[in-house]
Design a protein around this motif. Structure first.
Motif, short mmCIF file in Angstrom:
data_model
loop_
_atom_site.label_atom_id
_atom_site.label_comp_id
_atom_site.label_asym_id
_atom_site.label_seq_id
_atom_site.Cartn_x
_atom_site.Cartn_y
_atom_site.Cartn_z
N PHE A 1 -2.54 -4.11 0.32
CA PHE A 1 -3.95 -4.17 -0.08
C PHE A 1 -4.13 -5.27 -1.12
O PHE A 1 -3.17 -5.69 -1.78
N TYR B 1 -8.47 -3.57 2.18
CA TYR B 1 -7.37 -3.09 3.02
C TYR B 1 -7.71 -3.41 4.47
O TYR B 1 -8.77 -3.02 4.97
N LEU C 1 0.85 -1.18 0.00
CA LEU C 1 0.00 0.00 0.00
C LEU C 1 0.89 1.24 0.00
O LEU C 1 1.19 1.82 1.05
#
Length: 536
Positions: free
Chosen positions: A59, A76, A9
């Protein structure tokens, strides 16, 4: 079939993510405009989560295809962070404008957010590229006319038997089922349109300027439609009213007070569209006021809207076949003259579009000192795209580039106004719905007068804003208006056929409305800045 990918992420993952999304959606034959929106959706979600996530977070990106529906999901794991929620204020006003405009663009499609068991999930639903509706409808129309003429020449009695015993029951069943799903789609669509206003309230003055322009053009389209209807399609006395001016005001009063239901359930049982819209608006305003208090209810409404919209898309995908059946039945039953009369209707609708467009061009000449010729020369690239594709999304990139480079409109106005215009600037739907419904009603021997049209015009104005611009909405909108006027639903096939072909000039007019509204807004902002500078 589902494809998943887990990535860090961080902003450096954007390029890999976009390439992954672009490649898969291309394989699924997704339209380029939807592919672009999907990448924008992914970028905005990732950027939002990066700002709030813990270090070394990751994610999951998944793309799933079922039948013709494609679902793009981002997951997420962490604290609740809704990427569709924007802060109420921003120190950088211009950045806030840009971000809100992008979020509204995302909100034009089916996007949902949920948080369960520590997982943030945001999903985006889109469709595979459909066949050109104008092409399929044209083939169905021509084929039905040819087949009908053959039956009339070779076996007219057999044709009438087929029409009575087979074609009429099939079309009646289809339109009956279409009518059954109209009510929930109308209710959930109206509430959904209010959800979209959540971020619009932050735009303050710019939104007020755009809304004022939208309302002016909407009232103009309504006035032009009523005038043309009065001259060519209405009678002195109609089915619901008799007499003069007093009856007109009585009709208005009855309509105004009649939209308030006596109980919540009855409007859905009766199919009273105005009362259902009233309930949807009240419910949407309450949920908007209590934003975030009832996430489960919000999710249920969002998912229900997606479910019924998917059903509507599936039903309306059969429309070319239904057009063939209905037009064939019309020809073999001896009612083919209605097709010839539709050319008169098309001329009336195009005339109403022309009057509205010329009035907007004159407003530029009067207020901005821009000649119609100069404006059309600058706006030609995106107007031609809209005219040739009947898609405001297809014209999005060209429209944005023209507004920024040639028309010198400030970027945050452009990035906000164009997505908002897709939502609100659908005024050309008003003459389409009103005049076509009157024409079909006259075919069935139903006579209308001016007082009958007051609630219909108000309904058309509401529907032009409340209903999202998606492929199945033509049949949906006509079903609502036909029910209000008591027109048999068998007339939907001809109405939808006309609407599909006139969608090209209608979309062009709607895009022009958005663009001219931006030009006026930029002019007002510059005038205000000049006054403030002089006062200092």
């Amino acid at each position: 079939m589902e494809t998943k990918k887990i990535l860090p992420l961080c902003l450096s993952s954007l390029d890999e993510t976009n390439a992954f999304v672009q490649e898969l959606l291309h394989q699924y034959k997704c339209p380029k405009t939807d592919n672009m929106k999907a990448q924008l959706f992914v970028e905005e979600a990732i950027v939002y989560w990066v700002e709030h996530a813990e270090a070394n977070a990751s994610f999951e990106l998944s793309i799933q295809k079922r039948f013709r529906t494609i679902t793009l999901a981002l997951n997420y794991w962490g604290a609740p962070e809704n990427p569709l929620t924007l802060p109420e204020t921003s120190e950088d006003e211009e950045a806030d404008y840009n971000r809100i405009g992008q979020n509204i663009l995302i909100g034009l499609s089916a996007v949902t957010y949920s948080y369960e068991k520590g997982c943030n999930n945001v999903s985006y639903t889109l469709k595979q590229k459909p066949l050109n509706p104008a092409l399929t409808t044209a083939i169905a129309l021509v084929g039905a006319i040819i087949a009908g003429l053959v039956f009339q020449a070779v076996a007219p009695d057999l044709g009438k038997q087929i029409g009575t015993g087979i074609l009429s029951p099939i079309s009646s069943t289809f339109f009956g089922f279409l009518n059954a799903i109209v009510i929930p789609v109308l209710f959930f669509s109206a509430i959904g349109s209010i959800f979209n206003m959540d971020n619009l309230a932050q735009m303050k003055r710019i939104f007020r300027l755009l809304l004022t322009w939208t309302m002016v053009v909407m009232l103009l389209a309504s006035a032009v439609s009523l005038t043309i209807a009065q001259l060519f399609l209405l009678e002195e006395s109609g089915s619901a009213s008799q007499g003069g001016q007093s009856d007109l005001w009585n009709q208005i009063g009855t309509m105004v007070f009649g939209i308030i239901p006596t109980n919540i359930i009855q409007p859905f049982l009766d199919g009273n569209t105005l009362e259902i819209i009233f309930l949807a608006i009240i419910g949407g305003i309450v949920m908007l006021t209590l934003k975030g208090r009832f996430p489960a209810i919000t999710r249920i409404i969002t998912e229900a809207n997606l479910i019924f919209a998917t059903i509507l898309d599936a039903v309306c995908a059969l429309m070319p076949g239904v057009v063939f059946i209905s037009i064939l039945n019309m020809v073999i039953s001896g009612e083919g003259a209605a097709l010839l009369g539709s050319f008169r209707l098309i001329a009336l609708i195009l005339g109403s579009y022309l009057i509205v467009d010329l009035t907007m061009l004159l407003s530029l000449a009067f207020y901005e000192k821009i000649s119609p010729r100069a404006y059309l020369k600058a706006a030609a690239p995106f107007l031609l795209i809209a005219l040739s594709t009947a898609s405001s999304s297809a014209a999005f990139a060209s429209h944005t580039a023209t507004a920024l480079s040639k028309q010198k409109i400030r970027d945050y106005v452009v990035h906000f106004s164009i997505p908002v215009g897709v939502l609100f600037n659908k005024q050309d739907a008003i003459p389409m719905l009103l005049l076509t419904s009157l024409f079909i009603g006259n075919i069935y021997g139903i006579v209308f007068s001016l007082p009958d049209m007051i609630p219909v015009v108000i309904l058309c104005m509401i529907l032009s804003v409340a209903v999202p611009p998606s492929p199945g909405m033509g049949a949906f909108l006509f079903t609502i208006v036909f029910n209000l006027l008591g027109i048999p639903l068998e007339g939907l096939a001809l109405a939808v056929t006309i609407a599909i072909f006139l969608d090209y000039p209608a979309t062009t007019g709607n895009v022009m409305t958005t663009n001219i509204g931006m030009v006026h807004t930029e002019h007002r902002l510059k005038a205000s800045e000049a006054r403030n500078a002089r006062s200092v």
